[in-house]
Scaffold this active site. Sequence first.
Site, PDB file in Angstrom:
ATOM      1  N   LYS A 200       0.761  -1.076  -0.088  1.00 50.53           N
ATOM      2  CA  LYS A 200       0.019  -0.042  -0.006  1.00 50.53           C
ATOM      3  C   LYS A 200       0.802   1.342  -0.167  1.00 50.53           C
ATOM      4  O   LYS A 200       0.704   2.311  -0.914  1.00 50.53           O
ATOM      5  CB  LYS A 200      -0.885  -0.049   1.096  1.00 50.53           C
ATOM      6  CG  LYS A 200      -1.883   1.041   1.391  1.00 50.53           C
ATOM      7  CD  LYS A 200      -2.990   0.431   2.202  1.00 50.53           C
ATOM      8  CE  LYS A 200      -3.936   1.651   2.873  1.00 50.53           C
ATOM      9  NZ  LYS A 200      -4.749   1.436   3.874  1.00 50.53           N
ATOM     10  N   GLU A 206       9.941  -5.635   3.890  1.00 46.77           N
ATOM     11  CA  GLU A 206      10.277  -7.181   3.372  1.00 46.77           C
ATOM     12  C   GLU A 206       9.976  -6.867   1.697  1.00 46.77           C
ATOM     13  O   GLU A 206      10.752  -7.390   0.983  1.00 46.77           O
ATOM     14  CB  GLU A 206       9.416  -8.036   3.821  1.00 46.77           C
ATOM     15  CG  GLU A 206       9.629  -8.216   5.421  1.00 46.77           C
ATOM     16  CD  GLU A 206       8.915  -7.379   6.497  1.00 46.77           C
ATOM     17  OE1 GLU A 206       8.555  -6.305   6.000  1.00 46.77           O
ATOM     18  OE2 GLU A 206       8.843  -7.683   7.387  1.00 46.77           O
ATOM     19  N   GLY A 261      -5.067  -3.599   4.734  1.00 49.78           N
ATOM     20  CA  GLY A 261      -4.313  -4.748   4.341  1.00 49.78           C
ATOM     21  C   GLY A 261      -5.078  -5.913   4.461  1.00 49.78           C
ATOM     22  O   GLY A 261      -5.048  -6.649   3.388  1.00 49.78           O
ATOM     23  N   ARG A 262      -5.427  -6.198   5.663  1.00 50.40           N
ATOM     24  CA  ARG A 262      -6.014  -7.519   5.841  1.00 50.40           C
ATOM     25  C   ARG A 262      -7.363  -7.618   5.402  1.00 50.40           C
ATOM     26  O   ARG A 262      -8.132  -8.577   5.329  1.00 50.40           O
ATOM     27  CB  ARG A 262      -6.024  -7.613   7.239  1.00 50.40           C
ATOM     28  CG  ARG A 262      -6.678  -6.802   8.172  1.00 50.40           C
ATOM     29  CD  ARG A 262      -6.494  -7.072   9.642  1.00 50.40           C
ATOM     30  NE  ARG A 262      -7.101  -5.928  10.561  1.00 50.40           N
ATOM     31  CZ  ARG A 262      -6.203  -4.693  10.901  1.00 50.40           C
ATOM     32  NH1 ARG A 262      -5.301  -4.442  10.236  1.00 50.40           N
ATOM     33  NH2 ARG A 262      -6.801  -3.877  11.648  1.00 50.40           N
ATOM     34  N   GLU A 347      -5.084  -8.979  14.283  1.00 45.82           N
ATOM     35  CA  GLU A 347      -4.580  -7.748  14.090  1.00 45.82           C
ATOM     36  C   GLU A 347      -5.866  -6.779  14.328  1.00 45.82           C
ATOM     37  O   GLU A 347      -5.739  -5.537  14.446  1.00 45.82           O
ATOM     38  CB  GLU A 347      -4.236  -7.678  12.593  1.00 45.82           C
ATOM     39  CG  GLU A 347      -3.344  -6.382  12.309  1.00 45.82           C
ATOM     40  CD  GLU A 347      -2.377  -6.613  11.290  1.00 45.82           C
ATOM     41  OE1 GLU A 347      -1.058  -7.046  11.518  1.00 45.82           O
ATOM     42  OE2 GLU A 347      -2.658  -6.157  10.033  1.00 45.82           O
ATOM     43  N   HIS A 378      -4.248 -36.218  13.365  1.00 50.10           N
ATOM     44  CA  HIS A 378      -3.071 -36.951  13.769  1.00 50.10           C
ATOM     45  C   HIS A 378      -2.085 -35.916  14.260  1.00 50.10           C
ATOM     46  O   HIS A 378      -0.908 -36.335  14.334  1.00 50.10           O
ATOM     47  CB  HIS A 378      -2.489 -37.613  12.579  1.00 50.10           C
ATOM     48  CG  HIS A 378      -3.340 -38.402  11.845  1.00 50.10           C
ATOM     49  ND1 HIS A 378      -3.410 -40.010  12.107  1.00 50.10           N
ATOM     50  CD2 HIS A 378      -4.484 -38.273  11.006  1.00 50.10           C
ATOM     51  CE1 HIS A 378      -4.138 -40.658  11.162  1.00 50.10           C
ATOM     52  NE2 HIS A 378      -5.124 -39.623  10.915  1.00 50.10           N
ATOM     53  N   LYS A 506       9.085  -2.597  14.633  1.00 56.43           N
ATOM     54  CA  LYS A 506       9.776  -1.625  13.144  1.00 56.43           C
ATOM     55  C   LYS A 506      10.821  -0.734  13.784  1.00 56.43           C
ATOM     56  O   LYS A 506      11.761  -0.764  13.186  1.00 56.43           O
ATOM     57  CB  LYS A 506       8.896  -1.234  12.548  1.00 56.43           C
ATOM     58  CG  LYS A 506       7.908  -2.123  11.530  1.00 56.43           C
ATOM     59  CD  LYS A 506       6.970  -1.355  10.549  1.00 56.43           C
ATOM     60  CE  LYS A 506       5.816  -2.060  10.132  1.00 56.43           C
ATOM     61  NZ  LYS A 506       4.923  -1.409   9.452  1.00 56.43           N
TER      62      LYS A 506
END
Lengths: 545, 545
Positions: A200, A206, A261-262, A347, A378, A506
């Site tokens: 955005k 990253e 974002g999410r 978040e 399992h 950050k």
Amino acid sequence: MSSVPESIATAARALRRDRLTDLFARDPERVTHLSLAWEDWRIDCTKERWTADALALLVAHAEACNLEHWIAALFAGEKVNLSEGRPALHTALRQRDVAPLFVNGRDVMPAIRETRSRIRTLAGELRAGRRGGATGTPIQAIVHLGIGGSDLGPRLVCDALPGPPSGIDVAFVSNVDPADLQRALAGRNPATTLFIVASKTFTTQETLANAAAARRWIAAALPPGRDAGGHFIGVTANVAAATAFGIAESDVLPLWDWVGGRYSLWSAVGLPIAIRHGYDAFAALLDGAAAMDAHFRTAPFAHNVPVVLGLLGWWNACALGHTQRIVVPYAHGLARLAAWLQQLTLESNGKRVTRDGARVFGPTAPALWGGTGTDSQHAFFQWLHQGTHDVPVEFVVPVRAQYPPAEQQTLLVANALAQAQALLVGRGGDALRQELAALGLQGTPLNAAFAARECPGNRASTTLLLPTLDAANLGALLALYEHRTFVESVLLGINAFDQFGVELGKSLAQPIAAALGDGRTLPDATDPSTRALVKHVHSLMRKRS
Amino acid sequence: MSSVPESIATAARALRRDRLTDLFARDPERVTHLSLAWEDWRIDCTKERWTADALALLVAHAEACNLEHWIAALFAGEKVNLSEGRPALHTALRQRDVAPLFVNGRDVMPAIRETRSRIRTLAGELRAGRRGGATGTPIQAIVHLGIGGSDLGPRLVCDALPGPPSGIDVAFVSNVDPADLQRALAGRNPATTLFIVASKTFTTQETLANAAAARRWIAAALPPGRDAGGHFIGVTANVAAATAFGIAESDVLPLWDWVGGRYSLWSAVGLPIAIRHGYDAFAALLDGAAAMDAHFRTAPFAHNVPVVLGLLGWWNACALGHTQRIVVPYAHGLARLAAWLQQLTLESNGKRVTRDGARVFGPTAPALWGGTGTDSQHAFFQWLHQGTHDVPVEFVVPVRAQYPPAEQQTLLVANALAQAQALLVGRGGDALRQELAALGLQGTPLNAAFAARECPGNRASTTLLLPTLDAANLGALLALYEHRTFVESVLLGINAFDQFGVELGKSLAQPIAAALGDGRTLPDATDPSTRALVKHVHSLMRKRS
């Protein structure tokens, strides 16, 4: 607003002492009262630790919390994200009617429609082999660079949908760990690879580090003088930064500050979906979500799936005190559902203050984790059946298969229903004693075998049956979870749309990265643990050379 | 044995009130007292809510629980799995010295060594292209069929290790959902594909269903008269069932009843590791684990990494009352670590009775979940920093990179240290007020911005620095977690090596699968919820036709 009303607390206290199986005996209509239907879906909340009376109290509480107002405000584009002074308009991204929607006096719908059309064109060109790289060879592979909300949603959908390979291979790279990108590039051909850079702000550490490494990889393979920029598409609200990176303005698809974002997979962040599965699948995904939006907006609370599941989630967390929830999709394609839901719920509602900045009284979002069925049977189901922690489970079960053979699908669905039943009924008592006696056990060995095998049962679950895992049902499922999370935020009284808690880490990473990179020292006030760790990292890094 | 001694409970009560940062001021030697070293590793437990005094109490408690005896019994092959009357000899699988090890009077080491040699030969043949399929073309792809312990371990290791592609592509299929196998087969060539069927009993529902479907896929592609059996390798304790399936006896690698599924990656279940990364990598993995075994067996408790981490885990869960733990590896290759650890810890210690069948007093294994860094920072870290639930985090950080560029690795490691620091110190007070005032805020807007950004800090974490993610360090890491889980089981007084809780769901699935398959009715006593769900599944299945 965020505390539990006394009537609800009293109901929860009483129900904590009951066995769930007794609740069925007490209300012969329990299955009718606590199951929901939407289109062909069935949502069974009858195995949860609540009753029709409790649900009625919760509906009244939702009204007292002005839920109706907040739902209307969300869809109308009001500034529900108060701390950042913005609307949260993911629903506009899938709105299909022609009504305008104004944000700060401007209709946002034309730009949304234009972006959809650009997604359609771009995906169509790529799928038809009509877009070439710098050497003119058609693009055959996409690597999507993004992290968090720019990664989890499109990756989930690309994984979940079946269908014939499109000819275009789509990979995702998110982590700043160089292993992620380097492994994705191994064996790929730079001449036919296109990168999508989704950020955005176009400043995400990253994503930008991976984009720079990708550009070096492309540039190193090109003949001198050829431009690497044509191997990149940007999805961002920061067009200037994307063009400065070298992307043609016509290859930058927009984002807007009113898309979190999410909540962004419905925007151009979902471009890889349209490339991998075709624009029609992407459109069906939007339509499925829009159908759930319409239901959420109009259905009475007691029959409104996101509202009832939101009330249940809040009840489990705040009234019954569960600190966790577990989600288990019985669909291999939903292997990433828990990761997507983690971001969505933790978040959004992992906060400690109300919209007004007051400390929330009581817990906010519980932990959420999970895994696919039958694999999880399992792995961690032993702990659900015989451990000491009591955590509600949500089973998500698409009934009709994506692939043959039908017998395996039947086994899959049967296992889901059986696990929910096992959590409810448990194993023990005379039935288990007789089973063991029939094997010839008696006395101390029988008692030991009994103790090792007894399962307490009495553990709550919800089962969500959907017809099949196609684009429309998946869109509805994801929109359902978005809205449930919003309902929970309203009951908690918090703003679901900011995430200031991610800033601190950050900012602390910068001086540490500098110290690791060039031996710069950390501020004197840094805690002794971090200083000692930096020292040890230095010593290990030196050993390499 | 499983309850918390009063001295430890008192220490925990006192520490619950402290801020972690104050504990550093109170003990200037805290970093020395609560950090551990092993080879080049550093394990920083200084940010946890404990002290050197608490650790001393815990070491004394471990002695009172006869931990020394139990460790010796584990390695000696005594029947530590009491309910099933078996030893748990995963350590024998990586034992490299020539000492014999007797189980029921027989030395098991020759069979272990012979199996290692068969793994070496088989992997070597496949990697060299010297094993052909039914048509004589060399095998180029492996699909490993297994679930739970027969899947998670080898998959984790295959993912984690870097290295040149071996020429052999290795895929994993576990889920009974037909989507899992069908997607793995799409685009593959039956003539050059070999399946490994890994199931201790050779009756595992999921694995056998996938193996049968795989055999049909191979058979359909072969010329008439050619045998599909040569496209299968078995890893099982049930040789008869594997040969009845059609696998040549020389292609069946053994398992033994003293290897638990979740401890089996060191056995022939690890064959895909040797095929994908070479036998030398598999051997290095075993050697790394053996080095950790030796440390666990001999180091004094206070300096013994698995013991101290086990004591810490028990302290966090039982003395401090944490119901969850989170693991975040800062290594993309360890994306499956949390899933492997979930099975290891939750299936081992998700129990409610002691070895003697008495009800455990207090909680047993807490939930365990996690994700990779830095991805998780963009997903659930908001919740860690500002949510209301306080969950200890474990950071696993390989320092030296597997891949370039070095700057990205530096960012990765810096982020790990910064997150641990941020959880400890938080954000707020005058520093944050001044920061906001410097942006021009004052009065109500400043207060609102402050509330939205404040992070309480004071949250516990452990940081595990290892030199790099290679086979030897990975083997040591996994062995460390195995032993820590065992230490916790000893403190809880439970048997970590059975898993009877998984039986109930399996048995309930049979009548439901029958009902879904042919309309048979469920037993009358079945709960109304399950009956209603079966009915709805029926109606959805009918809609297909």
